[in-house]
Enzyme design. Structure first.
Site, PDB file in Angstrom:
ATOM      1  N   GLY A 109       0.806  -1.212   0.000  1.00 56.03           N
ATOM      2  CA  GLY A 109       0.000   0.000   0.000  1.00 56.03           C
ATOM      3  C   GLY A 109       0.837   1.258   0.000  1.00 56.03           C
ATOM      4  N   ASP A 110       1.901   1.256   0.805  1.00 56.50           N
ATOM      5  CA  ASP A 110       2.778   2.425   0.853  1.00 56.50           C
ATOM      6  C   ASP A 110       3.376   2.704  -0.516  1.00 56.50           C
ATOM      7  OD1 ASP A 110       2.188   2.370   3.517  1.00 56.50           O
ATOM      8  OD2 ASP A 110       4.189   1.835   4.205  1.00 56.50           O
ATOM      9  N   THR A 226      -2.024  -6.096   8.728  1.00 57.99           N
ATOM     10  CA  THR A 226      -0.760  -6.362   9.414  1.00 57.99           C
ATOM     11  C   THR A 226      -0.825  -6.145  10.913  1.00 57.99           C
ATOM     12  OG1 THR A 226      -0.080  -4.109   8.856  1.00 57.99           O
ATOM     13  CG2 THR A 226       0.674  -5.884   7.397  1.00 57.99           C
ATOM     14  N   GLY A 302      -2.953  -2.659   1.504  1.00 52.89           N
ATOM     15  CA  GLY A 302      -2.420  -2.619   0.150  1.00 52.89           C
ATOM     16  C   GLY A 302      -3.396  -2.996  -0.940  1.00 52.89           C
ATOM     17  N   CYS A 358      -3.289  -0.403  20.537  1.00 54.02           N
ATOM     18  CA  CYS A 358      -4.474   0.453  20.671  1.00 54.02           C
ATOM     19  C   CYS A 358      -4.103   1.450  21.752  1.00 54.02           C
ATOM     20  CB  CYS A 358      -5.704  -0.369  21.053  1.00 54.02           C
ATOM     21  SG  CYS A 358      -7.243   0.589  21.193  1.00 54.02           S
ATOM     22  N   CYS A 370     -12.904   1.936  17.325  1.00 56.38           N
ATOM     23  CA  CYS A 370     -12.915   2.732  16.094  1.00 56.38           C
ATOM     24  C   CYS A 370     -13.556   1.971  14.946  1.00 56.38           C
ATOM     25  CB  CYS A 370     -11.508   3.184  15.724  1.00 56.38           C
ATOM     26  SG  CYS A 370     -10.308   1.844  15.529  1.00 56.38           S
TER      27      CYS A 370
END
EC number: 2.4.99.-
Length: 409
Positions: A109-110, A226, A302, A358, A370
């Site tokens: 994703g990054d 992850t 990702g 968390c 959340c």
């Protein structure tokens, strides 16, 4: 099962790669760098755009380096002490120069979020650009970007670059490697600021030429991530979503790498009722499958970025990150009625080693609220609106080939 988090940057050459007069060496491979032989020198580092002197000193020999490592149009001036005219006066100019952009490895994703800024950088400066990243991502991107050289960090081709930039996530209030904290602008846009280019987001280019091989309308989902904070932690959410999708006439294909993933006593499993398309497949095969999906449902991970790049609508479920932390999608699912946004809180630093991170409510009944407060009803409402939008177009192909992600609600 522990996922590999192998990630490292290319180190700068031990000595600067550019040769100036009187054995002065300099380059821009770790900010501005100057290595001086024995003598009596006066050195200035300037911002060429503003004219501001960032640093100056008298020195007999040794190193002078800038504290800022991101893109600045540096100007290096070296004087003999007592003289008015510089012996070396070099302003950064990347045109036709060998430049290296070093990305971390192992973060799909990054990389998909960051890479368009590298292309923008190369187009702006007309440099000879090499980018280092993981091989599986090279295999996906390299055919679409022939003007850029790709390599893994273990085998860079450019050994004496003129300049190097390291695009990554810098925590702890670091403003030497990034001009603005990535949590204030969205992690992907931080690459634009690090490289000094337009920070507006854009998807990567992909090979979208594969034909559709599934006759029925289908939706792809990805439920794994992850760390637990990134999961949709509503106990019945995915089951409700799968059932709703089937009631609308879709096949539901789960395309995670692993069908089961977790650490210690916490494990996450493929949703009941979803078809198991999990496995470690080449990314291009995932693109081929996503390209013809009606839409995609996933997390801040990702595969959501990959789906976005294929041009299909993305229903993105996240609470630990704020809505502008990832790419824009009108189908974002976020619940503001509980704790949220810890990833983007600059007073907190994400702990990559804590799978159950968390920071505000760990070991309380509010842990992961959340996403726990994002109900199946809420997500199914978004799905129903998206489905209605596709049906309203009156084009049956939209159900099998998807539609542009920019459609509004």
């Amino acid at each position: 099962m522990q996922k590999s988090l192998a990630t490292f940057f290319i180190s700068p050459p031990e000595i600067p790669t550019q040769h100036g007069p009187d054995n002065i060496l300099y380059d821009f491979n770790d900010g501005a760098r100057v290595l001086l032989p024995e003598g009596k020198w006066h050195v200035r580092l300037l911002d060429a755009d503003s004219g501001n002197i960032l640093f100056c000193c008298d020195i007999n020999n040794g190193w002078v380096t800038s504290s800022k490592k991101y893109f600045v149009r540096f100007r290096i001036q070296v004087f003999r002490q007592g003289e008015d005219s510089p012996l070396l006066d070099e302003t950064l100019n990347l045109t036709d120069r060998d430049v290296l952009i070093s990305f971390p490895t192992g973060t799909l994703g990054d990389l998909l979020g960051w890479f368009p800024y590298a292309e923008r950088f190369q187009s702006l400066h007309q440099c000879r650009l090499e980018c280092t990243m993981a091989q599986d991502i090279i295999d996906l991107l390299a055919p679409q970007y022939p003007q850029i050289c790709f390599s893994t960090p273990e085998k860079p081709r450019t050994t004496e670059p003129y300049a190097t930039y390291r695009v990554g996530l810098y925590f702890g209030g670091d403003t030497n490697n990034q001009p603005v904290d990535f949590r204030q602008v969205g992690f992907h846009r931080s690459a634009g600021y690090i490289l000094g280019v337009d920070p507006r987001e854009a998807p990567v280019r992909l090979n979208l030429s594969a034909p559709c091989t599934i006759r029925e309308p289908y939706v792809c989902i990805a439920t794994q991530s992850t760390c637990q904070a990134k999961y949709w932690n509503n106990g019945t959410g995915w089951s409700e979503v799968v059932a709703h999708l089937k009631s609308l006439g879709y096949r539901v294909l789960c395309i995670d790498r692993e069908a089961h993933y977790g650490q210690g006593f916490v494990w996450n499993h493929i949703p009941w009722g979803a078809e198991d398309f999990t496995g470690s497949f080449p990314l291009q095969e995932r693109v081929n499958l996503l390209r013809h999906a009606s839409f995609f449902i996933g997390l801040a991970s990702g595969l959501s970025w990959l789906a976005w790049a294929t041009g299909i609508p993305v229903v993105l479920i996240s609470g630990f990150s704020l809505p502008d932390s990832e790419f824009y999608t009108p189908w974002r699912v976020f619940n503001s009625h509980g704790c949220n946004g810890c990833w983007d809180d600059t007073s907190l630093n994400f702990d990559h080693k804590d799978f159950l991170w968390c920071p505000r409510h760990k070991n309380t009944d509010r842990q992961f609220e959340c996403t726990r407060l994002i109900t199946g009803t809420q997500v199914n409402g978004v799905i129903s609106r998206l489905h209605a939008s596709l049906m309203k177009q009156g084009d049956k192909a939209c159900l099998t080939k998807g539609t542009n992600n920019e459609q509004g609600l």
